[in-house]
Motif scaffolding. Structure first.
Motif: not given
Length: 369
Positions: A163-164, A166-167, A170-171, A209, A216
């Motif tokens: 999940t991290l 993927e984040r 995206i970031a 961002t 992250l």
């Protein structure tokens, strides 16, 4: 959709067949997760400690089982020599003519077998074995509990890692888009098509961002280190394995539901609390046995001689035996209080068992809702 249609759709995705809960993580169909849990099963240090405690409890059970038989069974052998002083009694009291001919040096050779058995009239040793057996099964339940916890932690950490990642992707993608947006806003502002507010907002969003990206990455590093610790390995050793797959594991489309009471029966923490209570119950009987007299049989057989050449002749045979009676009648008050103390510990274990069941029921009901 109507409410009835939604209910029918949900019902179609529920599997009422018995669930194969042993390898539940395989429902995610992620080979990397399968390998991580297998390595945790093989190398996790906490799990190894729990396994060694099972070996310890099994050995203690073997000792307790042996107490039902003669408690002392031993072979013995001895070789010795003695030299008597000619200036001390009894040789010094002999006449000189006799004293000069006395051999004051001789040997002593012995071999034999000794045994002692306290007969278990009041069930003392049977209750010791019962307590050790229940404690042995409690350690197995503890091992199962640790195993369930570790597999859950590995799966949770792995899903969090994906999940991290993927984040982070995206970031990083948003950083590129927001940089482009800032460039467009700046050009439009220079051409007096917009006010200063648009590039200021774009710059602020871009800074937010960009600040999220290192956070992250740090969280990903921490989660990887946590997985390495669960696997009993050094940080960085699982990077190649984690690189073999990407993306968040997808849960199955069907959900297997069972009766909550069936899940309670499978919970190792409940079994452990039950066996702990059973073990403590047996200790009450061990303490009560001291209130009654104990009868023991003691015996020894063997060969003894002052000359090693005569050691195994029939005249060298020796034996003795006796019955021992023991009753701690003057310690009655202390023993009765020891019984009360063991009973109080048993009551505590019963309350702990009830508390474990209630807590487990609350967790099961909360998860099912």
């Amino acid at each position: 959709r109507t409410r009835r249609q939604r209910q029918m759709c949900i019902r179609d995705r529920i599997n009422t067949d018995p669930a194969a809960y042993r390898d539940w993580w395989k429902n995610f169909n992620d080979p990397v997760l399968d390998q991580l849990i297998d390595r945790a099963y093989q190398n996790n240090l906490t799990l190894q400690i729990a396994g060694l405690r099972v070996y310890e409890a099994r050995a203690v059970l073997g000792v307790a089982t042996g107490l039902k038989y003669p408690q002392i069974q031993q072979m013995n052998a001895a070789v010795g020599g003695t030299r008597l002083s000619t200036n001390a009694e009894p040789i010094s009291n002999l006449p000189d003519s006799i004293r000069d001919g006395v051999d004051n040096t001789f040997g002593n050779y012995r071999v034999g077998f000794d045994a002692a058995w306290e007969m278990d009239f009041w069930g003392r040793y049977r209750r010791i074995e019962e307590s050790a057996g229940a404690n042995y099964f409690a350690t197995i339940a503890t091992y199962d509990d640790v195993l369930v916890t570790i597999t859950a932690e590995v799966a949770h950490a792995y899903i969090m890692l994906r999940t991290l990642e993927e984040r982070l992707a995206i970031a990083e993608s948003n950083v590129a888009l927001q940089q482009r947006s800032l460039e467009i806003s700046s050009v439009r502002n220079r051409n007096q098509l917009t006010t200063e507010l648009d590039p200021a907002l774009a710059r602020s969003l871009l800074s937010t961002t960009e600040a999220l990206v290192p956070v992250l990455r740090a969280e990903i590093r921490d989660v990887k280190n946590a997985i390495s610790m669960l696997l009993g390995e050094s940080p960085g050793t699982i990077d190649d394995l984690l690189a073999q797959s990407s993306g968040i594991p997808t849960p199955p489309m069907e959900a297997s539901l069972g009766v909550p009471t069936d899940l309670l029966r499978r919970r190792p923490d409940i079994r452990r609390a039950e066996f702990r209570a059973a073990s403590q119950s047996a200790r009450i009987g061990v303490a009560k046995a001291d209130l009654y007299p104990a009868l023991s049989l003691v015996g020894s057989v063997g060969m003894a001689s002052s000359d090693v050449g005569d050691l195994f002749e029939s005249d060298s045979f020796r034996a003795f035996g006796f019955v021992s009676f023991r009753w701690n009648i003057f310690n009655y008050g202390r023993i009765k209080n020891l019984v009360r103390a063991e009973d109080a510990r048993f009551q505590q274990s019963i309350v702990n068992y009830h508390n474990t069941v209630l807590r487990s029921l609350m967790e099961v009901e909360g998860a099912s809702n």
